[in-house]
Design an enzyme around this catalytic site. Structure first.
Site, PDB file in Angstrom:
ATOM      1  N   GLU A 210      11.582   0.475   1.661  1.00 15.46           N
ATOM      2  CA  GLU A 210      11.002  -0.861   1.709  1.00 15.46           C
ATOM      3  C   GLU A 210      11.290  -1.522   0.362  1.00 15.46           C
ATOM      4  O   GLU A 210      10.625  -1.230  -0.630  1.00 15.46           O
ATOM      5  CB  GLU A 210       9.495  -0.782   1.982  1.00 15.46           C
ATOM      6  CG  GLU A 210       9.134  -0.277   3.366  1.00 15.46           C
ATOM      7  CD  GLU A 210       9.479  -1.272   4.466  1.00 15.46           C
ATOM      8  OE1 GLU A 210       9.625  -2.472   4.147  1.00 15.46           O
ATOM      9  OE2 GLU A 210       9.601  -0.846   5.623  1.00 15.46           O
ATOM     10  N   CYS A 244       6.820  -8.753  -2.309  1.00  9.04           N
ATOM     11  CA  CYS A 244       8.216  -8.542  -1.909  1.00  9.04           C
ATOM     12  C   CYS A 244       8.726  -9.615  -0.953  1.00  9.04           C
ATOM     13  O   CYS A 244       9.932  -9.872  -0.896  1.00  9.04           O
ATOM     14  CB  CYS A 244       8.390  -7.163  -1.292  1.00  9.04           C
ATOM     15  SG  CYS A 244       7.366  -6.875   0.169  1.00  9.04           S
TER      16      CYS A 244
END
Length: 502
Positions: A210, A244
């Protein structure tokens, strides 16, 4: 430093004992994890405050309750998810049992991230535990208070032998990665992601990465810029941009840029009436290193139109908007991961599409437009981990959507059932009986032209020309009848044996 080889072998012994495979054990651990979150809400929020100056609302909304809701969803669906998955069968397998059995990989390593140190550590844990794995958790040492809290409280609630937390910096992480794990789940930046993947490759260990990237925003002309400013700046200011999937930069026409700036100023005034520096709702950068990097980006291109203030003692950087930024400017070369928002004037959506596609695939792509065909066009022509029209970040909160990147923004996905499936091996299973050997005669040597024709008749499939499952109905009915007749009458028949053996 801990002996990670001994730790690895001990956890492997626990897994081999079969303890973690029972649904009862999994449910008990998940319920204990729920109790951990409920009992320690205040302590978690305090740790997040110490690490990131995170407000209680952000700590609960984006961390504790986000993980809690994912956890409850998993508990409520665990029995259904763990059932063998039935699959369609062909004519030749009509009397067989065929299914997919979802099994744990073994001992999983979860490497958490510092920006959302509870959510990004607990949510992968949920999937790993639900799937029946042993779990070693390595929180990020950068969020030191939260990492220390997890190391303290996890053993008090969960199975100490099957689920463990270890803390440390680069030396500890390097030593951990030398060991063989059955699955590795890493959240962080692409540089470390490559290190993790190289270490996993030594043991052919599957990974989920991720990562992140520069998540773009395209703002079409004619939209309500008041709403657009609210939503973009909420996504950019949350956690001081250390998210993110935060909007990394905006592309729009020059006319829209100039009007958007005025709305952004009003939005920030509404969000922080006394200014973000005095607001209890505005986070700080996590470390001096990250602060200096973001501070340097203030001179990374364009003109400061909003914000620009800093405070070295507090690691404070004001929400900042840069206008008239160029694609070639330094700030556009890497993910910002902070509260700076560049705006790049472009003539039309085609230029925006071309620029995005010239770079790495982003983790998220946001389009603000009243024109559905334009949104569809941009979705069609740009690849990204996630796509949202007329908002930002919100897709990550939908438990029925997979969350993950593509290309350099990551591989694999999780959240909800996808977390469970990430930590499962999908095992193909078939159960047959030692009967009806006459039917199997056509696959045994010696091969003849007659056997080949009969085998082709059983196995041959046709394109359904878009008519879907309806075209298979006659075959299904015939196959069922044929199989029943075989089982009831034909297995002992010498004439049938003769027919299949020709």
């Amino acid at each position: 430093m801990a002996d990670f080889s001994t730790l690895n072998q001990a956890m492997r012994g626990v897994f081999r004992s079969g303890r973690t495979k029972s649904v009862e054990w999994r449910r008990a651990q998940l319920m204990a994890l729920l109790k951990l979150l409920d009992d320690n809400r205040e302590r978690i929020c305090q740790a997040l405050k110490e690490d990131l100056n995170k407000s209680k609302m952000e700590g609960l909304l984006f961390e504790v309750d986000f993980a809690r809701n994912d956890l409850i969803n998993c508990i409520n669906n665990l029995n259904e998810w763990t059932k063998p998955e039935k699959v369609k069968k062909g004519l030749i397998n009509m009397m067989d049992k065929v299914y997919i059995r979802k099994e744990p990989f073994g001992v999983a390593l979860i490497m958490g991230a510092w920006n959302y140190p509870i959510q990004l550590t607990i949510c992968p844990m949920i999937g790993a535990i639900a799937a029946g794995n042993c779990v070693l958790v390595k929180p990020s040492e950068i969020s030191a208070s939260t990492a220390a809290l997890l190391e303290e409280i996890v053993p008090k609630y969960l199975d100490k032998e099957a689920i463990q937390v270890v803390n440390g910096g680069i030396p500890e992480t390097t030593a951990i990665l030398k060991e063989k794990w059955d699955y590795i789940f890493y959240t962080g930046n692409s540089m470390v992601g490559k290190i993790v993947m190289r270490a996993a490759a030594e043991h052919l260990t599957p990974v989920t990465l991720e990562l992140g990237g520069k998540s773009p925003v395209y703002v079409d002309d004619g939209v309500d810029l008041g709403i657009v400013a609210n939503r973009i700046m909420w996504g950019k200011c949350t956690n001081a941009g250390q998210t993110c999937i935060a909007p990394d930069y905006v592309m729009c026409s020059k006319k829209t840029q100039d009007a958007l700036i005025d709305h952004i100023k009003k939005t920030l005034g509404d969000f922080y009436p006394d200014g973000p520096a005095k607001s209890p709702d505005y986070c700080r950068l996590v470390s001096d290193r990250h602060y200096q990097r973001i501070k340097k980006n203030l001179q990374g291109g364009g003109t400061v139109a909003v914000g620009g203030g800093t405070n070295d003692g507090e690691r404070y950087v004001a929400p900042t908007v840069l206008t008239d930024v160029k694609f070639s400017d330094p700030i556009m070369q890497d993910e910002i991961f902070g509260p700076i928002l560049p705006i790049i004037p472009v003539e039309n959506e085609d230029i925006a599409i071309e620029y995005i596609n010239d770079g790495e695939k982003p983790l998220a792509f946001y389009v603000f437009s009243k024109n559905p065909s334009l949104s569809e066009k941009m979705q069609h022509h740009v690849s990204s981990g996630g796509f949202v029209t007329n908002d930002v970040l919100m897709h990550a909160g939908v438990p029925t959507l997979p969350f993950g990147g593509v290309g350099s923004s990551g591989m694999g996905a999780y959240h909800g059932k996808f977390s469970y499936e990430t930590f499962c091996h999908k095992r193909s299973c078939m159960e047959r009986e030692l009967k009806m050997e006459a039917l199997n005669g056509m696959r045994y040597p010696p091969y003849t032209e007659t056997k080949m024709k009969r085998a082709e008749w059983f196995l041959k499939r046709k394109v359904n020309n878009g008519s879907g499952a309806k075209s298979l109905l006659p075959y299904f009915l015939f196959g069922t009848l044929f199989a029943v007749l075989l089982k009831m009458f034909l297995a002992p028949s010498s004439s049938f044996l003769f027919w299949t053996r020709q």
